[in-house]
Design an enzyme around this catalytic site. Structure first.
Site, short mmCIF file in Angstrom:
data_model
loop_
_atom_site.label_atom_id
_atom_site.label_comp_id
_atom_site.label_asym_id
_atom_site.label_seq_id
_atom_site.Cartn_x
_atom_site.Cartn_y
_atom_site.Cartn_z
N ALA A 268 0.84 -1.19 0.00
CA ALA A 268 0.00 0.00 0.00
C ALA A 268 0.88 1.24 0.00
CB ALA A 268 -0.90 0.01 1.23
N MET A 269 0.25 2.40 -0.17
CA MET A 269 1.01 3.64 -0.30
C MET A 269 0.33 4.78 0.44
SD MET A 269 3.61 5.15 -1.47
CE MET A 269 3.88 6.86 -1.09
N HIS A 303 -0.14 1.11 9.34
CA HIS A 303 1.15 1.56 8.81
C HIS A 303 0.98 2.80 7.92
CE1 HIS A 303 5.31 0.84 7.28
NE2 HIS A 303 4.81 1.41 6.19
N GLU A 304 0.10 2.69 6.94
CA GLU A 304 -0.05 3.81 5.99
C GLU A 304 -0.61 5.03 6.71
OE1 GLU A 304 1.56 3.20 3.45
OE2 GLU A 304 1.53 1.01 3.58
N GLU A 326 10.40 4.50 7.00
CA GLU A 326 9.88 3.13 7.00
C GLU A 326 10.19 2.38 8.30
OE1 GLU A 326 7.65 2.42 5.20
OE2 GLU A 326 7.88 3.69 3.43
N1 PHE Z 1 5.80 3.57 1.07
C1 PHE Z 1 5.04 2.34 0.99
C2 PHE Z 1 4.93 1.84 2.41
O1 PHE Z 1 4.13 2.17 3.14
C3 PHE Z 1 5.63 1.28 0.18
C4 PHE Z 1 5.68 1.51 -1.28
C5 PHE Z 1 6.88 1.83 -1.87
C6 PHE Z 1 4.57 1.39 -2.03
C7 PHE Z 1 6.96 2.02 -3.23
C8 PHE Z 1 4.63 1.56 -3.38
C9 PHE Z 1 5.84 1.88 -3.97
O2 PHE Z 1 5.72 1.16 2.93
ZN ZN Z 2 5.79 2.45 4.78
#
Ligand code: PHE
Ligand code: ZN
Length: 879
Positions: A268-269, A303-304, A326
């Site tokens: 997810a993002m 998390h997101e 992260e």
């Molecule tokens: N940043 C996202 C996360 O929550 C991960 C992610 C990275 C998603 C690259 C898509 C592309 O960890």
């Molecule tokens: Zn993340």
């Protein structure tokens, strides 16, 4: 060759951009065949920028239609289109507006970076470098700007138009089109930008923040799947409440939307106010999702959401700092799940995961520091080291500082860097200043790759009633780092007396001991405890307080003693794992276990199962013997996976033959028919009962296969159905083929359940697996571009089928390398990720090692690989 010529990018070369972006205004027209993006960027040179400094914008797969500065079209000589984007040769030396018009082809975007279509829905993925596939831009995380976007699309095709921030305008046009204007007041880097346009269903709810603001919550998905989003919505509201309560962090917009899409490269993002999710991390219903799926949804929704502070309000200066957001956010989501479920059980599961995924990475050719200092392709650094080891580092910081001081440091970090793009050094400095500690040596955890090894020996002297613990740490060399510094290790511990309770000591000397924690920061240490009346059994590294490989002085009897008596549940679990691991590694080396060994471990397990104060979920973990890969890592070299598989099977049979009655009783008395709830208690009971079932099948008992088949047939939920089918398929009992076929027919229409079927097929260690996989891949109806399907099949085979992936005849290696070459032409990220399964290749015995090397070399010769895959391949071969 596509990726072969790319040079590495180095952290030491970091320099800020000569121009700043003050404002971004986009006007996006979505059309069935292509999409037009008009961008107005308000740019300004920095005070320090020399007049005439070129402006270099990133761009990828864009077709430039027109370009103007302050409203005047640019002469052809004023700019140039390059491999990597577009350069304004001599921009004005004052504030100016750059206008570009570009065309995109989201229909043909199989890489799933930038703007693409998933089941007809337009959606975006910009982290880390996807925005440059939407418009020309300074596509790096230290360029922050407020964004405003007007989206226009066909009303029928895309009634839903979403972006970040607040909806400030919308309207209809007479040609069947409509538009929406979104404005995000929070300046942000482009990687957090997102758009979604499509015909979607949705569910809505609201959350009142701690200061009394109402936030409208929405989850969008394919029509007809709205009722699968309830658990995600519930998790979201609990996440928002938890972050306020635990960390004082409040949400900062009036809207928070989540969109579930079927084609997504990761989980997810965290796009600001508009999270986009892989639908497998949103959809949950008892009939189609397992308890584990529910737990992942809760954790990834959390998390997101938590990224809104750790990542969005405070972001990264450059991608080398990725674990700044992260590692911290994984730590936060782990804490959330622990608070919602069970601290010890979640810890066991998180550590199991860390050892299964991060340790092999850290111990092989792809090892890199949590903060790397160079890369060729940043997408290759979204790794278990950055995420999970990054979280362990934050956890150690919390352990060392204590909860109150950790919170002080974190508060200072958020306050001081709100709106900044910052670094690991700044993060550490906030904790140093808030608490007056010196964390310079601790910072090594971010810079040094490799898993430290901690060796402990002990001595007891009854005369003087003293007890000595000698600790030695060392970190093995990793690619590019041959010399290692000693690390700061927080080692939680206790000394356990003969009656099973904790012992106190009069004095301790020789090193730093704070209550129940040794703080080690030297290569070695000898601690002397006085006033110890009997020889204690040390319980070391409680709660896995540092991510190291521990070698203890304990004999099997001591371990079994800890398994019964340790007040630290993590170490009770660990002790059982250690006994089983030792029996298996010794057997692989040729020394078989004795009946007494089996009696010992079986009776410790029996006592664990009988305990009134241990959670069923804990017991489920106790019943799960170490994985084959864990045994392989404990052995470390000349691995023959087939031998390990056979030894593990034999140990299971030996234990189960002693516990069959207990397991069967446990199974039957816990096989509840209550209506399904995903809560920790009920899920824990299911996990325990299903762990027993799994052993009854794997241990070759008379009733096991029948019980499993019956459970499969009458299961009311996916957890029980899969838990019954998995051991049947793993042991390839006479029912396996038929039940797999039945499962396939029952769930033809549900792609996420199809993934479970694909994974089951791919993980089964029977000889037929390669043939099955080839048949699945050759089926024209197999979705060749969907990352979830590809990973379920080939990711599972490569990572979770150790015997067949590493067949001595090389057929498993070849299957994977040929798959990588093929997928690489469409989705380099998925290809490169599957390829990382080869990181263990040098650990195999010579025949398999040669076979793996051949497969890798022929991939190299197949040529024209993406930068992603070329980088992983080169590092894997070199390491
Ligand atoms: N940043 C996202 C996360 O929550 C991960 C992610 C990275 C998603 C690259 C898509 C592309 O960890
Ligand atoms: Zn993340």
């Amino acid at each position: 060759m596509r990726g072969d010529t790319d040079e590495a990018i180095f952290l030491k070369d970091y320099a800020p951009t000569p121009y700043l972006v003050e404002k971004v205004e986009l006007d996006v027209l979505f059309k069935p065949d292509r999409t037009r993006v008009r961008a107005l960027l308000t740019l300004v040179p920095r005070d320090t920028t020399e007049p005439g400094t070129p402006l270099e914008l990133d761009g990828d797969a864009l077709t430039l239609d027109s370009i103007a500065v302050d409203g005047l079209p640019l002469a052809l000589t004023a700019y140039k289109e390059t491999e990597a984007g577009l350069t304004l040769i001599e921009p004005p030396h004052k504030r100016f507006v750059l206008e570009t018009n570009v065309w995109l082809e989201p229909e043909n975007n199989t890489e799933l970076m930038g703007l693409y279509r998933s089941s007809g829905t337009w959606c975006t993925q910009c982290e880390p470098e996807g925005f440059r596939r939407i418009t020309y831009y300074l596509d790096r995380p230290d360029v922050l700007a407020p964004f405003k976007v007007k989206m226009t699309a066909d009303r029928q095709l895309a009634p839903v138009l979403l972006s970040n921030g607040n909806l400030v305008d919308q309207g209809q046009k007479d040609d069947g089109m409509h538009f929406a204007v979104w404005e995000d007041p929070h300046p942000k880097p482009a990687y957090l930008f997102a758009m979604v346009a499509g015909d979607l269903g949705s569910i809505h709810d609201s959350f009142t923040t701690m200061s009394g603001r109402d936030v409208a919550l929405g989850i969008y998905c394919e029509h007809g799947k709205e009722d699968r989003c309830a658990y995600a919505m519930d998790s979201l509201k609990r996440s928002m409440a938890w972050d306020e309560k635990r960390f004082g962090r409040e949400y900062d917009l009036d809207i928070f939307n989540v969109v579930a899409v079927s084609d997504f490269n990761f989980g997810a993002m965290e796009n600001k106010g508009l999270n986009i999710f892989n639908d497998k991390l949103v959809f949950a219903q008892p009939e189609t999702a397992t308890d584990a799926d529910y737990a992942s949804i809760e954790s990834v929704i959390g998390h997101e959401y938590f990224h809104n502070w750790s990542g969005n309000r405070v972001t990264c200066r450059d991608w080398f700092q990725l674990c700044l957001k992260e590692g911290l956010t994984v730590y936060r989501d782990q804490e959330f799940s622990m608070d919602e479920r069970s601290r010890p059980v979640n810890r066991i599961e998180d550590v199991r995961q860390l050892r299964q995924i991060q340790f092999p990475e850290d111990g092989g050719p792809l090892a890199h520091p949590a903060r790397p200092d160079n890369y060729r392709e940043i997408n290759n650094f979204y790794t278990a080291t950055v995420y999970e080891k990054g979280a362990e580092i934050v956890r150690m910081l919390a352990t060392l500082l204590g909860e109150a001081d950790f919170r002080k440091g974190l508060d200072l970090y958020f306050e001081r860097h709100d709106g900044d793009a910052t670094t690991i050094e700044a993060f550490i400095a906030a904790f140093e200043e808030a608490t007056g500690s010196d964390l310079q040596q601790f910072q090594q955890w971010y810079l040094q790759a490799g898993t430290p090894e901690l060796k402990v020996t002990d001595r007891y002297d009854p005369e003087t009633q003293t007890y000595v613990l000698e600790l030695t740490q060392s970190t093995p060399p990793t690619p590019g780092q041959s010399e290692k510094q000693p690390m700061v290790l927080p080692i939680k511990f206790g000394l356990i007396g003969p009656n099973g309770s904790e012992m106190n000591w009069d004095t301790v000397s020789g090193g730093e001991v704070r209550d129940d924690m040794i703080v080690m920061n030297t290569p070695s240490l000898a601690l002397t405890f006085t006033g110890i009346p009997n020889r204690p059994v040390p319980s070391l590294l409680r709660g896995f307080s540092a991510p190291v490989k521990l070698k203890t002085p304990l004999e099997q009897d001591d371990e079994l003693f800890l398994a019964r008596h340790d007040s630290d549940p993590f170490n009770r679990w660990q002790a059982l794992q250690d006994v089983a691991t030792r029996l298996m590694t010794e057997a692989v080396a040729g020394t078989d276990w004795s009946d007494a060994d089996l009696d010992g471990i079986a009776s410790a397990l029996e006592e664990t199962l009988a305990s009134k104060d241990l959670d069923p979920a804990f017991k489920a973990n106790a019943l799960a013997l170490p994985a084959e890969q864990t045994i392989a890592r404990a052995i470390g070299q000349d691995i023959d996976p087939a031998r390990i598989h056979a030894v593990r099977d034999a140990l299971i049979s030996g234990i189960v033959s002693r516990l069959a009655e207990t397991l069967e009783k446990l199974y039957l008395t816990n096989d509840s028919r209550l209506s399904y709830s995903p809560d920790f208690k009920q899920a824990g009971r299911r996990a325990m009962k299903n762990a027993a079932l799994s052993l009854l099948v794997a241990g070759g008992t008379a009733h096991g296969p029948r019980l499993a088949r019956e459970q499969y047939e009458r299961a009311q939920n996916m957890t029980d159905r899969i838990a019954a089918l998995t051991p049947i398929v793993t042991a390839w009992t006479p029912d396996a083929q038929a039940l797999l076929g039945d499962f396939r027919t029952m769930y033809t229409a549900d792609p996420l359940v199809l993934d479970k079927w694909l994974a089951l097929n791919a993980a089964a260690p029977d000889e037929g697996v390669i043939g099955r996989i080839k048949a699945i891949l050759a089926d024209p109806s197999f979705p060749r571009n969907n990352p979830n399907r590809l990973r379920a099949l080939m990711g599972t085979f490569a990572m979770r089928n150790p015997t067949q992936f590493a067949r001595a005849d090389g057929a498993g290696f070849r299957l994977v390398s040929e798959f990588v070459a093929d997928v690489d032409t469409r989705n380099p990220q998925v290809a490169a990720r599957v390829l990382t399964a080869f990181r263990v290749w040098k650990m195999y015995e010579p025949t398999r090692r040669a076979a793996a090397e051949n497969a890798l070399k022929s991939l190299k010769e197949s040529g024209d690989l993406s930068r992603n895959t070329a980088e992983i391949l080169d590092r894997t071969l070199a390491g």
